[in-house]
Design an enzyme around this catalytic site. Structure first.
Site, PDB file in Angstrom:
ATOM      1  N   TYR A  91     -61.836  12.067   1.479  1.00 28.98           N
ATOM      2  CA  TYR A  91     -60.752  13.004   1.191  1.00 28.98           C
ATOM      3  C   TYR A  91     -59.530  12.711   2.064  1.00 28.98           C
ATOM      4  O   TYR A  91     -58.458  13.294   1.846  1.00 28.98           O
ATOM      5  CB  TYR A  91     -61.197  14.449   1.431  1.00 28.98           C
ATOM      6  CG  TYR A  91     -62.326  14.932   0.542  1.00 28.98           C
ATOM      7  CD1 TYR A  91     -62.835  14.152  -0.502  1.00 28.98           C
ATOM      8  CD2 TYR A  91     -62.904  16.180   0.747  1.00 28.98           C
ATOM      9  CE1 TYR A  91     -63.880  14.601  -1.287  1.00 28.98           C
ATOM     10  CE2 TYR A  91     -63.940  16.641  -0.045  1.00 28.98           C
ATOM     11  CZ  TYR A  91     -64.429  15.852  -1.056  1.00 28.98           C
ATOM     12  OH  TYR A  91     -65.466  16.300  -1.839  1.00 28.98           O
TER      13      TYR A  91
ATOM     14  N   TRP B   9     -70.235   8.134   1.678  1.00 30.56           N
ATOM     15  CA  TRP B   9     -69.623   7.542   0.487  1.00 30.56           C
ATOM     16  C   TRP B   9     -70.452   6.364  -0.045  1.00 30.56           C
ATOM     17  O   TRP B   9     -71.308   5.796   0.629  1.00 30.56           O
ATOM     18  CB  TRP B   9     -68.188   7.135   0.780  1.00 30.56           C
ATOM     19  CG  TRP B   9     -67.473   6.544  -0.410  1.00 30.56           C
ATOM     20  CD1 TRP B   9     -66.925   5.295  -0.515  1.00 30.56           C
ATOM     21  CD2 TRP B   9     -67.251   7.178  -1.684  1.00 30.56           C
ATOM     22  NE1 TRP B   9     -66.366   5.118  -1.766  1.00 30.56           N
ATOM     23  CE2 TRP B   9     -66.563   6.258  -2.503  1.00 30.56           C
ATOM     24  CE3 TRP B   9     -67.581   8.429  -2.209  1.00 30.56           C
ATOM     25  CZ2 TRP B   9     -66.193   6.542  -3.817  1.00 30.56           C
ATOM     26  CZ3 TRP B   9     -67.213   8.724  -3.513  1.00 30.56           C
ATOM     27  CH2 TRP B   9     -66.528   7.797  -4.302  1.00 30.56           C
TER      28      TRP B   9
ATOM     29  N   PHE C  46     -55.327  24.864  -1.714  1.00 31.69           N
ATOM     30  CA  PHE C  46     -54.437  24.688  -0.571  1.00 31.69           C
ATOM     31  C   PHE C  46     -53.350  25.758  -0.584  1.00 31.69           C
ATOM     32  O   PHE C  46     -52.403  25.698   0.187  1.00 31.69           O
ATOM     33  CB  PHE C  46     -53.819  23.284  -0.598  1.00 31.69           C
ATOM     34  CG  PHE C  46     -54.844  22.195  -0.418  1.00 31.69           C
ATOM     35  CD1 PHE C  46     -55.185  21.755   0.845  1.00 31.69           C
ATOM     36  CD2 PHE C  46     -55.479  21.630  -1.516  1.00 31.69           C
ATOM     37  CE1 PHE C  46     -56.146  20.764   1.022  1.00 31.69           C
ATOM     38  CE2 PHE C  46     -56.439  20.643  -1.348  1.00 31.69           C
ATOM     39  CZ  PHE C  46     -56.775  20.201  -0.085  1.00 31.69           C
TER      40      PHE C  46
ATOM     41  N   ARG D 281     -54.346  32.003  -2.980  1.00 34.53           N
ATOM     42  CA  ARG D 281     -55.556  31.702  -3.763  1.00 34.53           C
ATOM     43  C   ARG D 281     -56.786  31.626  -2.859  1.00 34.53           C
ATOM     44  O   ARG D 281     -57.874  32.063  -3.253  1.00 34.53           O
ATOM     45  CB  ARG D 281     -55.355  30.376  -4.507  1.00 34.53           C
ATOM     46  CG  ARG D 281     -56.410  30.093  -5.558  1.00 34.53           C
ATOM     47  CD  ARG D 281     -56.372  31.074  -6.724  1.00 34.53           C
ATOM     48  NE  ARG D 281     -55.053  31.203  -7.292  1.00 34.53           N
ATOM     49  CZ  ARG D 281     -54.510  30.339  -8.150  1.00 34.53           C
ATOM     50  NH1 ARG D 281     -55.165  29.259  -8.514  1.00 34.53           N
ATOM     51  NH2 ARG D 281     -53.309  30.563  -8.654  1.00 34.53           N
ATOM     52  N   ILE D 282     -56.613  31.072  -1.674  1.00 32.89           N
ATOM     53  CA  ILE D 282     -57.727  31.008  -0.722  1.00 32.89           C
ATOM     54  C   ILE D 282     -58.218  32.421  -0.405  1.00 32.89           C
ATOM     55  O   ILE D 282     -59.429  32.695  -0.403  1.00 32.89           O
ATOM     56  CB  ILE D 282     -57.280  30.281   0.568  1.00 32.89           C
ATOM     57  CG1 ILE D 282     -57.040  28.788   0.279  1.00 32.89           C
ATOM     58  CG2 ILE D 282     -58.322  30.443   1.678  1.00 32.89           C
ATOM     59  CD1 ILE D 282     -56.370  28.035   1.415  1.00 32.89           C
TER      60      ILE D 282
ATOM     61  N   TYR E 100     -62.925   1.765  -3.095  1.00 31.43           N
ATOM     62  CA  TYR E 100     -63.208   1.408  -4.488  1.00 31.43           C
ATOM     63  C   TYR E 100     -63.120  -0.111  -4.633  1.00 31.43           C
ATOM     64  O   TYR E 100     -62.108  -0.639  -5.097  1.00 31.43           O
ATOM     65  CB  TYR E 100     -62.222   2.091  -5.435  1.00 31.43           C
ATOM     66  CG  TYR E 100     -62.261   3.602  -5.367  1.00 31.43           C
ATOM     67  CD1 TYR E 100     -63.299   4.313  -5.946  1.00 31.43           C
ATOM     68  CD2 TYR E 100     -61.251   4.311  -4.703  1.00 31.43           C
ATOM     69  CE1 TYR E 100     -63.341   5.698  -5.875  1.00 31.43           C
ATOM     70  CE2 TYR E 100     -61.289   5.699  -4.632  1.00 31.43           C
ATOM     71  CZ  TYR E 100     -62.345   6.383  -5.222  1.00 31.43           C
ATOM     72  OH  TYR E 100     -62.378   7.754  -5.147  1.00 31.43           O
TER      73      TYR E 100
ATOM     74  N   SER F 134     -75.883  15.063  -3.405  1.00 28.99           N
ATOM     75  CA  SER F 134     -74.882  15.567  -4.344  1.00 28.99           C
ATOM     76  C   SER F 134     -74.953  14.747  -5.624  1.00 28.99           C
ATOM     77  O   SER F 134     -75.154  13.521  -5.583  1.00 28.99           O
ATOM     78  CB  SER F 134     -73.477  15.465  -3.734  1.00 28.99           C
ATOM     79  OG  SER F 134     -72.495  15.955  -4.633  1.00 28.99           O
TER      80      SER F 134
ATOM     81  N   TYR G 129     -61.052  18.900  -1.118  1.00 29.19           N
ATOM     82  CA  TYR G 129     -60.671  17.718  -1.892  1.00 29.19           C
ATOM     83  C   TYR G 129     -59.316  17.949  -2.559  1.00 29.19           C
ATOM     84  O   TYR G 129     -59.013  19.050  -3.024  1.00 29.19           O
ATOM     85  CB  TYR G 129     -61.711  17.428  -2.976  1.00 29.19           C
ATOM     86  CG  TYR G 129     -61.290  16.314  -3.909  1.00 29.19           C
ATOM     87  CD1 TYR G 129     -61.367  14.987  -3.505  1.00 29.19           C
ATOM     88  CD2 TYR G 129     -60.775  16.595  -5.170  1.00 29.19           C
ATOM     89  CE1 TYR G 129     -60.960  13.956  -4.341  1.00 29.19           C
ATOM     90  CE2 TYR G 129     -60.364  15.579  -6.014  1.00 29.19           C
ATOM     91  CZ  TYR G 129     -60.461  14.262  -5.594  1.00 29.19           C
ATOM     92  OH  TYR G 129     -60.044  13.257  -6.424  1.00 29.19           O
TER      93      TYR G 129
END
Length: 343
Positions: A75, A106, A292, A296-297, A149, A186, A44
């Site tokens: 996403y 969704w 991304f 960090r990944i 939305y 979720s 996300y």
């Protein structure tokens, strides 16, 4: 290698046995007989990621050892996720059966007749024959249609009547069709989980519940309930780092600045983020940190070469402040808004 999760043994031990976990072998069992890796890459991004960024992130993750990718139609990057997965399969880096992909239904597609087309759209974007897990993203239905939305003339989201049991039956049909291996939910609270679990004629029960979970929001009661029903908790926002003021409580204290986490990081020569991720997997909770950034990944995956003591686990658990970062208050007037209930 498959390991039995703490969820299957709620009375036998408090924290998950991590003796056999490794970067190469870190799957746990789901109640339907399938397996889920304990760490996944979240994809996300808000705002939407720059084109090509998700593709690079997923390739980096697979090269590093990730085998679990968490995504969603909303996403807007499932096509890049699929491209990266298929490229790594073509290279011989992984086999399709080694990859675990989670997709999401969704809010505008809860109508039973819309569920199968929604899943087929995800499969088309990914260019895959099946996905491993399909979950109802939120227990709140919006007006059906193409608008993600849908809003009225005053800019308010247009809600629709929610029938979670009917939606669930449509998901069960998708599994029967061989398009998805496992089904989950979720952001469901206990009452909403019980609606599904107690549904007459239930064919497949949810195997996962993806919710916010971290040391400042340990979800102890919900975790216990899920353990009792063999439902694995999957933790989104496991690092508590998203600070988008439109749907996140930015007044809450930053999790990764906590003194205890900092001191434990120094002890183990790990970052606060690695300590936090390790804490949850030792509770038998799957974590899906999003990033991304290649560095960090890689860093987030390096949590299998150390273990927290039971005393340290208890100390981190005691940090709980019942701080929910992701409040989604803009939808708090929805009849099925899940966060009004205690858990």
């Amino acid at each position: 290698m498959c390991l039995c999760p703490v969820q299957n043994h709620p009375r036998s031990f408090r924290f998950f046995s991590t003796m056999n976990l490794s970067a190469a072998h870190h799957q746990i069992s789901l109640s339907d007989g399938n397996n889920i890796p304990l760490i996944g890459l979240g994809t996300y991004s808000d705002p939407r990621p720059v084109p090509g960024k998700t593709y690079v992130a997923v390739k980096t993750a697979i090269d590093e050892g990730y085998r679990h990718i968490d995504g969603a139609y909303v996403y807007h990057n499932e096509h890049e996720v699929g491209e990266a997965i298929r490229e790594k399969i073509a290279e011989g880096k992984v086999k399709r059966e080694e990859i675990f992909y989670c997709g999401k239904l969704w809010n505008t597609e809860h109508v039973p007749s819309m569920v199968l087309p929604a899943l087929e759209r995800t499969l088309k974007a990914l260019k895959l024959d099946y996905i491993d897990l399909y979950i109802i993203e939120l227990p709140m239905a919006f007006k059906p249609g193409k608008e993600i939305y849908p809003r009225d003339e005053n800019g308010r989201i247009i809600y629709d009547k929610t029938n979670l049991c009917a939606t669930w039956e449509a998901l069960e049909a998708c599994k029967d069709a061989g398009l998805v291996k496992s089904l989950g939910v979720s952001n469901f609270n206990r009452r909403q989980l019980e609606l599904i679990l107690n549904k007459p004629g239930l064919k497949y029960k949810p195997v996962t519940n993806q919710v916010e979970c971290h040391p400042y929001f340990t979800q102890t009661k919900l975790l216990k309930f899920c353990q009792q029903h063999d439902i694995v908790i999957v933790a989104y926002s496991p690092l508590g780092t998203c600070r988008n003021p439109s749907w996140v409580n930015v007044s809450s204290p930053p999790l990764l600045n906590d003194e205890l986490l900092t001191s434990l990081g120094k002890k183990y020569n790990k970052t606060q983020a690695q300590i936090v991720l390790r804490f949850n997997i030792q509770r038998g909770i799957v974590v899906i940190p999003k990033s991304f950034t290649p560095e960090r990944i890689k860093e987030n995956f390096q949590i299998f070469d150390f273990s927290l003591t039971e005393e340290e686990m208890k100390d981190i658990e005691a940090l709980n402040k019942n701080v929910r970062y992701v409040e989604l208050l803009m939808w708090s007037d929805h009849p099925e808004y899940p966060f009004h209930d205690e858990y």
